[in-house]
Design an enzyme around this catalytic site. Structure first.
Site, PDB file in Angstrom:
ATOM      1  N   SER A  91     119.100  66.865 -16.686  1.00  0.00           N
ATOM      2  CA  SER A  91     120.179  67.196 -15.767  1.00  0.00           C
ATOM      3  C   SER A  91     120.589  66.009 -14.911  1.00  0.00           C
ATOM      4  CB  SER A  91     119.734  68.340 -14.855  1.00  0.00           C
ATOM      5  OG  SER A  91     118.683  67.927 -14.012  1.00  0.00           O
ATOM      6  N   THR A 213     120.328  69.127 -11.344  1.00  0.00           N
ATOM      7  CA  THR A 213     120.726  68.048 -10.453  1.00  0.00           C
ATOM      8  C   THR A 213     119.539  67.780  -9.574  1.00  0.00           C
ATOM      9  OG1 THR A 213     123.031  68.774 -10.372  1.00  0.00           O
ATOM     10  CG2 THR A 213     122.258  67.606  -8.449  1.00  0.00           C
ATOM     11  N   THR A 231     123.431  63.605 -10.527  1.00  0.00           N
ATOM     12  CA  THR A 231     123.447  64.570 -11.622  1.00  0.00           C
ATOM     13  C   THR A 231     124.172  64.032 -12.847  1.00  0.00           C
ATOM     14  OG1 THR A 231     124.015  66.874 -12.138  1.00  0.00           O
ATOM     15  CG2 THR A 231     125.655  65.626 -10.950  1.00  0.00           C
ATOM     16  N   ARG A 241     135.428  65.850 -16.004  1.00  0.00           N
ATOM     17  CA  ARG A 241     135.094  66.888 -15.010  1.00  0.00           C
ATOM     18  C   ARG A 241     134.134  66.297 -13.966  1.00  0.00           C
ATOM     19  NH1 ARG A 241     130.052  69.325 -13.091  1.00  0.00           N
ATOM     20  NH2 ARG A 241     130.507  71.429 -12.403  1.00  0.00           N
ATOM     21  N   GLY A 243     131.785  67.355 -10.655  1.00  0.00           N
ATOM     22  CA  GLY A 243     131.219  68.500  -9.939  1.00  0.00           C
ATOM     23  C   GLY A 243     131.137  68.244  -8.451  1.00  0.00           C
ATOM     24  N   THR A 264     122.612  72.355  -5.389  1.00  0.00           N
ATOM     25  CA  THR A 264     122.529  72.226  -6.843  1.00  0.00           C
ATOM     26  C   THR A 264     122.965  73.562  -7.442  1.00  0.00           C
ATOM     27  OG1 THR A 264     120.214  72.955  -6.963  1.00  0.00           O
ATOM     28  CG2 THR A 264     120.580  70.604  -6.726  1.00  0.00           C
ATOM     29  N   GLY A 265     123.431  73.505  -8.674  1.00  0.00           N
ATOM     30  CA  GLY A 265     123.940  74.724  -9.304  1.00  0.00           C
ATOM     31  C   GLY A 265     125.419  74.590  -9.569  1.00  0.00           C
ATOM     32  N   GLY A 267     128.726  73.678  -9.465  1.00  0.00           N
ATOM     33  CA  GLY A 267     129.412  72.755  -8.575  1.00  0.00           C
ATOM     34  C   GLY A 267     130.774  73.240  -8.121  1.00  0.00           C
TER      35      GLY A 267
END
Ligand code: ASP
Length: 360
Positions: A91, A213, A231, A241, A243, A264-265, A267
């Site tokens: 990640s 991340t 990340t 893209r 995030g 984190t997660g 974005g």
């Protein structure tokens, strides 16, 4: 308008150290409800991948540097660099899962409390140390954010080396994803091929997309703060893209008078609700670090209105974990759903703790 499940929220609160009597976040007599509420003094907090099974890793490295007198911005960047260099972490950095075209594009940002300066890079290709490049942007330019080829060329000028960032393991995972993309395309999956399938990959091929991340924040004994997030972003993303990780106020934020925060997660959700900024703002209003994270998650849940992003209970169906560190050393974390951990070094020990969830 969607409202988060208040019951789930209260259940999360009651699962904490002391009962739910302490919702009034600004009361000076507030009782302690989470382990990090009580902590004071130097501290390093990170996502779970900030502490490895053997007891080493990002938070240990960052704390060691703080103990040696390093600036916390240098310390957090040195800490996350270990994770960027780890090919087994798919990640972050080298070994990160690539975009739709099979190209690894990295995002990172760092913020330094005392100067309130930030540096950030996005969609950076062929350079593994995205966080260190972001720190160079902070230290050596009058800009905050460099993207794409400009970020790459800046990194080369700063002495970073170009290399192929796609490890064989990550390439196999990408091929697997591509083969399974469309049952009618001309890519043969393993079971359709006349040849033996590729060597077993440690990446679960059944998970088409992964998030992951590292965010790491640190505070010194005298209340100097910094935060960094790095990340490879959402795997198999559309090329270009970007995030939340390189977005100041979304993937991380620091106000040296208040505290630091990171995410984190998913974005897109952290960007749309300015999560890191909102956490720091809420701590400034008196919320504890964990309460501030839960508050920001509530806002995300409230802002999530597209059906495809909601589960059958009307809750966001994605993962998002938020981390907070206050100037005095109190720390906290919360996740949208249960099952997440975070890593903390309180100056004495490094350990993982369970993150309370908004929806238990
Ligand atoms: N937040 C990162 C992004 O959206 C990914 C992650 O944390 O898993 O790029």
């Amino acid at each position: 308008m969607h409202r988060p499940n208040r019951r789930g929220f209260l259940a999360a609160m009651s699962g904490a150290v002391i009962g739910p009597g302490a919702l009034a976040s600004t009361s000076p007599a507030r009782s302690v409800r989470y382990p990090g509420d009580e902590h004071r003094g130097k501290c390093v907090i990170a996502s779970a991948n900030g502490l490895w099974k053997d007891g080493t890793g990002c938070i240990v490295q960052a704390m060691q540097l703080i103990d040696e007198g390093a600036d916390p911005a240098d310390a957090v960047v040195a800490g996350v660099t270990l994770v960027e260099n780890n090919p087994d972490d798919h990640s972050v950095g080298y070994g990160g899962l690539p975009n739709e075209d099979g190209v690894v594009q990295l995002d990172a940002s760092v913020m330094h409390g005392p100067t309130h300066k930030a540096g950030s890079v996005a969609a950076l290709e062929n350079i593994r140390s995205a966080a260190a490049v972001a720190l160079k942007v902070l230290k050596h330019t009058d800009h905050v954010m460099l993207v794409g080829d400009g970020a790459r060329r800046f990194a080369l000028r700063m002495g970073f080396k170009e290399e192929d960032m796609l490890t064989e393991e990550a390439r196999q995972a990408w091929l697997k994803w591509k083969r399974n993309l469309n049952p009618k395309d001309d890519w043969l999956d393993d079971d359709q091929s006349d040849f033996p399938p590729p060597a077993h990959s440690r990446i679960d091929p059944d998970i088409p997309f992964t998030y992951g991340t590292i965010n790491c924040s640190a505070v010194t004994d005298d209340g100097t703060l910094a935060s960094c997030t790095t990340t490879s972003g959402l795997s198999y993303k559309i090329p270009g893209r970007v995030g939340d990780s390189p977005i100041v106020g979304a993937g991380m934020y620091v106000d040296n008078e208040i505290g630091a925060a990171g995410a984190t997660g998913r974005g897109e959700a952290a960007i749309q609700s300015c999560c890191a900024y909102e956490i720091v703002r809420a701590m400034g209003e008196g919320k504890s670090p964990t309460e501030a994270c839960l508050h920001a998650l509530e806002r995300v849940a409230d802002h999530t209105r597209q059906k495809r992003l909601l589960n059958d209970k009307g809750q966001p169906n994605f993962g998002l974990v938020l981390y907070a560190l206050r100037k005095d050393g109190a720390y906290g974390c919360a996740s949208m759903h249960p099952g997440y951990r975070y890593a903390v070094h309180d100056g004495v020990t490094a350990r993982h703790l369970n993150a309370p969830a908004l929806f238990e």
